[in-house]
Design a protein around this motif. Sequence first.
Motif, short mmCIF file in Angstrom:
data_model
loop_
_atom_site.label_atom_id
_atom_site.label_comp_id
_atom_site.label_asym_id
_atom_site.label_seq_id
_atom_site.Cartn_x
_atom_site.Cartn_y
_atom_site.Cartn_z
N MET A 1 7.69 -2.28 -4.94
CA MET A 1 6.51 -2.80 -4.25
C MET A 1 5.76 -3.76 -5.16
N ASN A 2 4.83 -4.50 -4.58
CA ASN A 2 4.11 -5.53 -5.30
C ASN A 2 2.68 -5.06 -5.58
N ASN B 1 16.15 -11.44 6.14
CA ASN B 1 14.93 -11.99 6.72
C ASN B 1 13.82 -10.94 6.86
N ILE B 2 13.98 -9.80 6.20
CA ILE B 2 12.96 -8.75 6.30
C ILE B 2 11.64 -9.22 5.69
N GLU B 3 10.58 -9.12 6.49
CA GLU B 3 9.24 -9.50 6.05
C GLU B 3 8.35 -8.29 5.78
N VAL B 4 8.67 -7.15 6.42
CA VAL B 4 7.86 -5.95 6.28
C VAL B 4 8.78 -4.74 6.11
N LEU B 5 8.46 -3.90 5.12
CA LEU B 5 9.22 -2.67 4.86
C LEU B 5 8.27 -1.49 4.88
N VAL B 6 8.69 -0.40 5.54
CA VAL B 6 7.93 0.85 5.53
C VAL B 6 8.86 1.99 5.16
N LEU B 7 8.44 2.80 4.20
CA LEU B 7 9.10 4.07 3.90
C LEU B 7 8.16 5.18 4.37
N ASP B 8 8.58 5.94 5.35
CA ASP B 8 7.74 7.02 5.87
C ASP B 8 8.28 8.36 5.40
N GLU B 9 7.37 9.27 5.07
CA GLU B 9 7.74 10.59 4.52
C GLU B 9 8.69 10.42 3.34
N ALA B 10 8.26 9.64 2.37
CA ALA B 10 9.14 9.31 1.24
C ALA B 10 9.53 10.53 0.44
N SER C 1 3.23 9.03 3.16
CA SER C 1 3.76 10.38 3.04
C SER C 1 2.62 11.38 3.12
N ALA C 2 2.96 12.61 3.46
CA ALA C 2 1.96 13.67 3.46
C ALA C 2 1.70 14.18 2.05
N THR C 3 2.71 14.08 1.20
CA THR C 3 2.58 14.50 -0.20
C THR C 3 3.25 13.47 -1.09
N PHE C 4 2.72 13.29 -2.28
CA PHE C 4 3.30 12.38 -3.25
C PHE C 4 3.75 13.15 -4.48
N SER C 5 4.83 12.71 -5.07
CA SER C 5 5.29 13.25 -6.34
C SER C 5 5.47 12.06 -7.29
N GLN C 6 5.69 12.36 -8.56
CA GLN C 6 5.86 11.29 -9.52
C GLN C 6 7.07 10.44 -9.20
N ARG C 7 8.13 11.05 -8.73
CA ARG C 7 9.35 10.28 -8.42
C ARG C 7 9.12 9.35 -7.23
N VAL C 8 8.28 9.77 -6.28
CA VAL C 8 7.95 8.90 -5.16
C VAL C 8 7.14 7.69 -5.64
N LEU C 9 6.17 7.95 -6.49
CA LEU C 9 5.35 6.85 -7.01
C LEU C 9 6.18 5.89 -7.85
N GLU C 10 7.15 6.42 -8.59
CA GLU C 10 8.02 5.53 -9.36
C GLU C 10 8.83 4.62 -8.44
N LEU D 1 0.81 -1.21 0.00
CA LEU D 1 0.00 0.00 0.00
C LEU D 1 0.84 1.25 0.00
N THR D 2 0.38 2.25 -0.75
CA THR D 2 0.90 3.62 -0.63
C THR D 2 -0.21 4.46 -0.02
N GLY D 3 0.12 5.21 1.03
CA GLY D 3 -0.88 6.00 1.72
C GLY D 3 -0.49 7.46 1.82
N GLN D 4 -1.43 8.33 1.50
CA GLN D 4 -1.18 9.77 1.58
C GLN D 4 -2.24 10.41 2.46
N ALA D 5 -1.79 11.22 3.42
CA ALA D 5 -2.70 11.96 4.28
C ALA D 5 -1.94 13.13 4.88
N GLN D 6 -2.67 14.08 5.41
CA GLN D 6 -2.04 15.22 6.06
C GLN D 6 -1.26 14.77 7.28
#
Length: 423
Positions: free
Chosen positions: A211-212, A156-165, A196-205, A49-54
């Motif tokens: 991501m899957n 052995n990483i099972e979960v990855l989170v990028l915050d404020e990408a 992230s609070a904001t998304f840009s095209q480079r973040v989505l790329e 999942l990618t999530g965007q909110a204030q």
Amino acid sequence: MEKPHLSTTLFSTLNLHESLKEALEDMEFSHCTPIQAQTLPFLLNGRDLTGQAQTGTGKSAAFLLAILNHLMITPIEDNLKGPFAIVLAPTRELALQIYKDATSLGRYTGLKYCAVYGGTGYDSQRKQLDAGVDVIIGTPGRIIDFFKQGVFTLKNIEVLVLDEADRMFDLGFVNDIRYLLHKMPAPGQRLNMLFSATFSQRVLELAYEHMNNPEKVIVESDNVTADRITQHLFHVASHDKIKLLFGIYHKEKPTRSIVFVNTKRVADEVAAYLEANDIKAAVLSGDIPQNKRERLLEAFKHGVLSIMVATDVAARGLHIPDVSHVFNYDLPQDAEDYVHRIGRTARAGADGTAISFACEEYVWSLQDIEDYIGQSIPIAEISDDLLFEPIVPKFIPRERRSNESHSRRTGHPAMRNHPRPRN
């Protein structure tokens, strides 16, 4: 951990592990925030999942609950060693806040957490990692340092989170992030989240590269800025800004406030004026040692300090309750930073006030800010009673005192303990 605006979704209706429900009950968290209500059903079903909110809407609790739930319900072989989950954050402050939230939400899981960030605690962090941890939360640089030394493995990483990408890109961390991602199992073999609070095209790329087939969730109001923030803008000469700050301070009587500036020099100057006038203040900037920075933030949270004078190092990732006022003493030069600065107030469903000074040096960024937030900031008039003459400190850390401190840039156009199951 704060309680922002809530939805009608109850945590008790979600398929969360019992240890997490116990912690949520202890913390008196009953209802999800909108971002939690929309993301957790996907995440608890194992969807990327990618999530965007204030800012201040509960993103960190959403991904932490997803991480902890995954680890608690997924069996593990006896001979495997962690970490099994990793959260990458752009700043030390944000990493430390996420770590504190993780220890609160995961208090009954039996999982071990480690905050890994630069500036302090090198030996203690290494000892924690040597002893074995389940979840690493930290900034890319220090994590890579320990990884290259073989202190831990990422296989052995099972979960990855990028915050404020988006901030990761702004701070130049993208190559470090890609390095770490390539050391982990393939995207299809782990649960991936990008918030992230904001998304840009480079973040989505970046998201779709590592991501899957992620779900995309966007939770936002009609305005980019938080609905509960009252905004005001004063057009003021540079040499009158300190007088205006004191005038508004005496009129508004803020309970807890942050004054944002663009440079360390101006931060020191403003703090010197505040201290000379018996207002307890401190400076938060990039050159402050991490241990001192943490002490200052604790003093600010507990009311020992009433004002924090900060550069943009404090604009993101700080979760400080009851900040009634944010002052943009200098208008930020990046429009997105305006949103993140004023987002330090009106948290946990409270109201807040954001007051900005547009002087001849930084007024050029006003148009970009208003274009970005999709609205004009209401202009306030400067009445005589708002120009308060403060006591001048004996030492001002700049070349000239306030009435001589006109900007060199003039005439610029204004257009700008449940154990984890084992096999």
